[in-house]
Motif scaffolding. Structure first.
Motif, mmCIF file in Angstrom:
data_model
loop_
_atom_site.group_PDB
_atom_site.id
_atom_site.type_symbol
_atom_site.label_atom_id
_atom_site.label_comp_id
_atom_site.label_asym_id
_atom_site.label_seq_id
_atom_site.Cartn_x
_atom_site.Cartn_y
_atom_site.Cartn_z
ATOM 1 N N ARG A 131 -59.116 14.911 102.327
ATOM 2 C CA ARG A 131 -59.131 13.469 102.051
ATOM 3 C C ARG A 131 -60.322 12.847 102.774
ATOM 4 N NH1 ARG A 131 -55.412 14.356 106.086
ATOM 5 N NH2 ARG A 131 -55.570 13.013 107.940
ATOM 6 N N THR A 133 -62.761 8.737 103.067
ATOM 7 C CA THR A 133 -63.154 7.426 102.553
ATOM 8 C C THR A 133 -64.597 7.152 102.939
ATOM 9 O OG1 THR A 133 -60.884 6.586 102.801
ATOM 10 C CG2 THR A 133 -62.634 4.956 102.522
ATOM 11 N N HIS A 167 -68.193 7.414 93.793
ATOM 12 C CA HIS A 167 -66.825 6.984 93.475
ATOM 13 C C HIS A 167 -66.256 7.814 92.328
ATOM 14 C CE1 HIS A 167 -63.430 4.285 92.756
ATOM 15 N NE2 HIS A 167 -63.763 4.309 91.478
ATOM 16 N N ALA A 171 -63.603 11.364 93.007
ATOM 17 C CA ALA A 171 -62.237 10.867 92.815
ATOM 18 C C ALA A 171 -61.216 12.000 92.735
ATOM 19 C CB ALA A 171 -62.171 10.006 91.560
ATOM 20 N N ASN A 174 -59.794 13.493 96.155
ATOM 21 C CA ASN A 174 -59.100 12.612 97.090
ATOM 22 C C ASN A 174 -60.054 12.031 98.145
ATOM 23 O OD1 ASN A 174 -56.759 11.244 97.959
ATOM 24 N ND2 ASN A 174 -56.339 12.789 99.537
ATOM 25 N N HIS A 176 -62.434 8.773 98.491
ATOM 26 C CA HIS A 176 -62.604 7.464 97.847
ATOM 27 C C HIS A 176 -63.875 6.787 98.343
ATOM 28 C CE1 HIS A 176 -61.535 3.753 95.896
ATOM 29 N NE2 HIS A 176 -61.495 3.097 97.035
ATOM 30 N N ALA A 178 -66.043 3.280 98.124
ATOM 31 C CA ALA A 178 -65.865 1.869 97.774
ATOM 32 C C ALA A 178 -66.978 1.041 98.390
ATOM 33 C CB ALA A 178 -64.503 1.362 98.255
ATOM 34 N N HIS A 206 -59.653 1.392 102.460
ATOM 35 C CA HIS A 206 -59.343 2.772 102.863
ATOM 36 C C HIS A 206 -57.912 3.155 102.487
ATOM 37 C CE1 HIS A 206 -58.595 6.302 105.255
ATOM 38 N NE2 HIS A 206 -57.789 5.646 106.078
ATOM 39 N N ARG A 209 -57.274 2.408 98.245
ATOM 40 C CA ARG A 209 -57.962 3.418 97.439
ATOM 41 C C ARG A 209 -58.000 3.065 95.955
ATOM 42 N NH1 ARG A 209 -58.655 7.198 101.056
ATOM 43 N NH2 ARG A 209 -59.356 8.861 99.674
ATOM 44 N N LYS A 210 -58.266 1.799 95.653
ATOM 45 C CA LYS A 210 -58.304 1.354 94.261
ATOM 46 C C LYS A 210 -59.657 0.697 93.977
ATOM 47 C CE LYS A 210 -53.335 0.588 93.809
ATOM 48 N NZ LYS A 210 -53.113 1.819 93.040
ATOM 49 N N PHE A 212 -63.899 0.447 92.806
ATOM 50 C CA PHE A 212 -65.135 0.689 93.545
ATOM 51 C C PHE A 212 -65.651 -0.558 94.234
ATOM 52 C CE2 PHE A 212 -69.849 0.425 93.347
ATOM 53 C CZ PHE A 212 -70.099 1.218 94.466
#
Length: 227
Positions: A131, A133, A167, A171, A174, A176, A178, A206, A209-210, A212
């Motif tokens: 994972r 971010t 982005h 995806a 996992n 992300h 942004a 973070h 996670r939805k 960009f």
């Protein structure tokens, strides 16, 4: 414990974001050019029982960025979150008709090669962790070019394109990516663009996670007919 790394750590947004992610249980790596600057910020966070350390790096020096991020991961733990939000130099912001090709060398190195170097350094660790971010913070000229600040307008647009591609490309892993657009000045008195409000937004990007691109507040209406 995983690590939150901020490239461009300063006493405003940088400190607020470090505090927010640190209070959520992450170690904090503070990257900037000034070792003394980092020491003061890290000391303040340590007094608040946040595991924080400073690491010296220059965004215009890829080798120093790579070394600092690798050292941070070795000392503090795997890098889960990277925030790229250094403040551009004033000489990046010449009017468009006064801007030469050479004038774009440093802005593009700062806003494109810098992020690429950082991402390529932390990505293997994020993949191993399963994972991650990647947070990119830009001013309004990233989405609405401004002729009075041509260097940052051009470089931020390129950074935005790179981050948007990340982005999509990451995806399924996992990880992300942004972008947070801050249309105006970051000010302690601003309801939506104070350091603390922006730090909370970044933490929400973070965890949520939805999507960009996100905005700290609506873009002001253009005064010159720019779309």
């Amino acid at each position: 414990m995983t690590t939150f790394a901020i490239v461009g750590a300063g006493p405003g947004l940088g400190l607020a974001a470090a505090r927010r992610f640190g209070n959520a249980g992450h170690s904090v790596a503070l990257l900037s050019r000034s070792a003394q600057h980092q020491h003061h910020l890290a000391a303040e966070l340590v007094r608040e029982h946040i595991n924080a350390r400073g690491f010296t790096a220059d965004v215009l020096d890829p080798a120093s960025l790579t070394a600092a991020l690798q050292e941070a991961a070795d000392m503090l733990g795997p890098m889960e979150i990277l925030q790229f939000s250094p403040v551009p130099r004033g000489d990046f912001m010449k009017p468009v008709l006064d801007t030469t090709a050479t004038d774009l060398d440093d802005p593009l190195a700062f806003s494109v090669k810098g992020p690429v170097t950082c991402v390529n350094t932390v990505l293997p660790g994020m993949r191993e962790l399963g994972r991650g971010t990647l947070l990119f913070v830009n001013g309004g000229s990233a989405v609405r070019p401004k002729a009075s600040v041509a260097g940052t307008s051009i470089a931020f647009a390129a950074e935005s394109a790179y981050a948007a591609m990340l982005h999509t490309a990451l995806a399924d892993e996992n990880i992300h990516a942004a972008q947070l657009i801050v249309p105006g000045a970051i000010s302690p008195d601003s309801e939506h663009s104070s350091p603390e409000a922006l730090a909370e937004l970044l933490y929400g990007l973070h965890t949520g996670r939805k999507g960009f691109r996100h905005y700290a507040e609506p873009m002001p209406e253009p005064q010159d007919g720019t779309p």
